[in-house]
Motif scaffolding. Structure first.
Motif, PDB file in Angstrom:
ATOM      1  N   ARG A  37       0.856  -1.180   0.000  1.00 39.24           N
ATOM      2  CA  ARG A  37       0.000   0.000   0.000  1.00 39.24           C
ATOM      3  C   ARG A  37       0.894   1.232   0.000  1.00 39.24           C
ATOM      4  O   ARG A  37       1.693   1.436   0.910  1.00 39.24           O
ATOM      5  CB  ARG A  37      -0.946   0.038   1.198  1.00 39.24           C
ATOM      6  N   ILE A  43      -4.610  -1.242  -1.620  1.00 37.89           N
ATOM      7  CA  ILE A  43      -3.695  -2.325  -1.254  1.00 37.89           C
ATOM      8  C   ILE A  43      -3.490  -3.127  -2.532  1.00 37.89           C
ATOM      9  O   ILE A  43      -4.388  -3.829  -2.995  1.00 37.89           O
ATOM     10  CB  ILE A  43      -4.291  -3.192  -0.135  1.00 37.89           C
ATOM     11  N   PHE A 106      -3.959 -11.008   7.802  1.00 40.70           N
ATOM     12  CA  PHE A 106      -2.866 -10.112   7.445  1.00 40.70           C
ATOM     13  C   PHE A 106      -1.871  -9.968   8.591  1.00 40.70           C
ATOM     14  O   PHE A 106      -2.237 -10.045   9.774  1.00 40.70           O
ATOM     15  CB  PHE A 106      -3.407  -8.714   7.126  1.00 40.70           C
TER      16      PHE A 106
ATOM     17  N   TYR B  34     -12.744  -5.874   4.978  1.00 39.69           N
ATOM     18  CA  TYR B  34     -11.709  -5.802   6.002  1.00 39.69           C
ATOM     19  C   TYR B  34     -11.723  -4.412   6.618  1.00 39.69           C
ATOM     20  O   TYR B  34     -12.106  -3.433   5.970  1.00 39.69           O
ATOM     21  CB  TYR B  34     -10.310  -6.052   5.395  1.00 39.69           C
ATOM     22  N   GLN B  36      -9.090  -1.812   8.802  1.00 35.77           N
ATOM     23  CA  GLN B  36      -7.728  -1.579   9.280  1.00 35.77           C
ATOM     24  C   GLN B  36      -7.699  -0.344  10.171  1.00 35.77           C
ATOM     25  O   GLN B  36      -8.125   0.743   9.752  1.00 35.77           O
ATOM     26  CB  GLN B  36      -6.761  -1.380   8.110  1.00 35.77           C
ATOM     27  N   THR B  85     -10.091   2.276   8.464  1.00 38.92           N
ATOM     28  CA  THR B  85     -10.235   2.266   7.018  1.00 38.92           C
ATOM     29  C   THR B  85     -10.818   0.924   6.595  1.00 38.92           C
ATOM     30  O   THR B  85     -10.291  -0.132   6.972  1.00 38.92           O
ATOM     31  CB  THR B  85      -8.882   2.503   6.323  1.00 38.92           C
ATOM     32  N   PHE B  87     -11.805  -1.750   3.686  1.00 37.51           N
ATOM     33  CA  PHE B  87     -11.439  -2.177   2.343  1.00 37.51           C
ATOM     34  C   PHE B  87     -12.366  -3.290   1.883  1.00 37.51           C
ATOM     35  O   PHE B  87     -12.661  -4.219   2.648  1.00 37.51           O
ATOM     36  CB  PHE B  87     -10.008  -2.727   2.307  1.00 37.51           C
TER      37      PHE B  87
END
Lengths: 115, 113
Positions: A37, A43, A106, B34, B36, B85, B87
């Motif tokens: 990113r 991303i 992740f 997702y 973040q 954030t 996504f």
């Protein structure tokens, strides 16, 4: 269960130097992905391993980037020589099932700054 | 091809609702969502498969319209912890056997007290 671990968390290097990023996926996860990113953007996919094989490396920017996953466990991503535009946060993710049907897990990412 | 998310950013007061949209130009196997938080790993929220699926947990839910290749994430009665954030990640049918997610640019959600 341990999560996805990435090392280092931060790296500042000069243009032209070499940096190696490491990712330890969740044990038993055959699928390992590298993403990047860049400041405020998406991303972006770099490559996908299934076990030790590169399933898709279409996102790798150029031949300065080399990824390996020896033995199908941890993976490394080497940038040599680094350029300014390589700066960004590099994420690794893993999943057990094809297509990420179980969701991706992740790591916290490696923030790479090339000066 | 990258899915398009909207809005890019939204600011809410605690207790208000928000909708985040994700649109793809490609036919999809699935859509992932997702969240973040700053400096942390993106965290998987949910996956929606083909078939007009809807899902939810707590006060966060999502829908997937496979014909329109669109998904929406609904946050109701937002809490401070919802900030981050968001996504969407799309598993595109055109990607062949590779099957990895393509992510949007993200929607920055800020919940104020």
């Amino acid at each position: 269960e341990a999560g996805v671990t990435q090392f280092p968390s931060h790296s500042v290097i000069e243009k032209g130097q070499t940096v190696t990023l490491r990712c330890d996926p969740i044990s038993g996860h055959d699928n390992l992905y590298w993403y990047r990113r860049v400041m405020g953007k998406e991303i972006k996919f770099l490559l996908h391993f299934v076990k030790e094989s590169k399933q898709d490396e279409s996102g790798m920017p150029n031949n300065r980037f080399l990824a390996e996953r020896t033995g199908g466990t941890y993976s490394t991503l080497k940038v040599q020589p680094a350029e300014l535009e390589d700066s960004g946060v590099y994420f690794c993710a893993s999943s057990q099932h094809r297509g990420g049907m179980d969701g991706y897990t992740f790591g916290s990412g490696t923030r790479l700054t090339v000066v | 091809q990258q899915p398009v998310q909207s809005p890019q950013a939204v600011i809410l007061r605690e207790g208000e609702d928000a909708v985040i949209n994700c649109s793809s130009s490609k036919a999809l196997y699935s859509v992932h969502w997702y969240r973040q938080k700053h400096g942390e790993a993106p965290v998987f929220l949910m996956i929606l498969l083909k078939g007009g699926e809807q899902k939810g947990h707590d006060k966060i839910s999502a829908s997937f319209n496979e014909k329109k290749q669109q998904s929406s994430l609904y946050l109701t009665a937002s809490q401070l912890s919802y900030s981050g954030t968001y996504f969407c990640g799309t598993d595109q049918i055109s990607s062949g056997s590779a099957r990895q997610l393509t992510f949007g640019s993200g929607t920055q959600l800020t919940v104020l007290p």
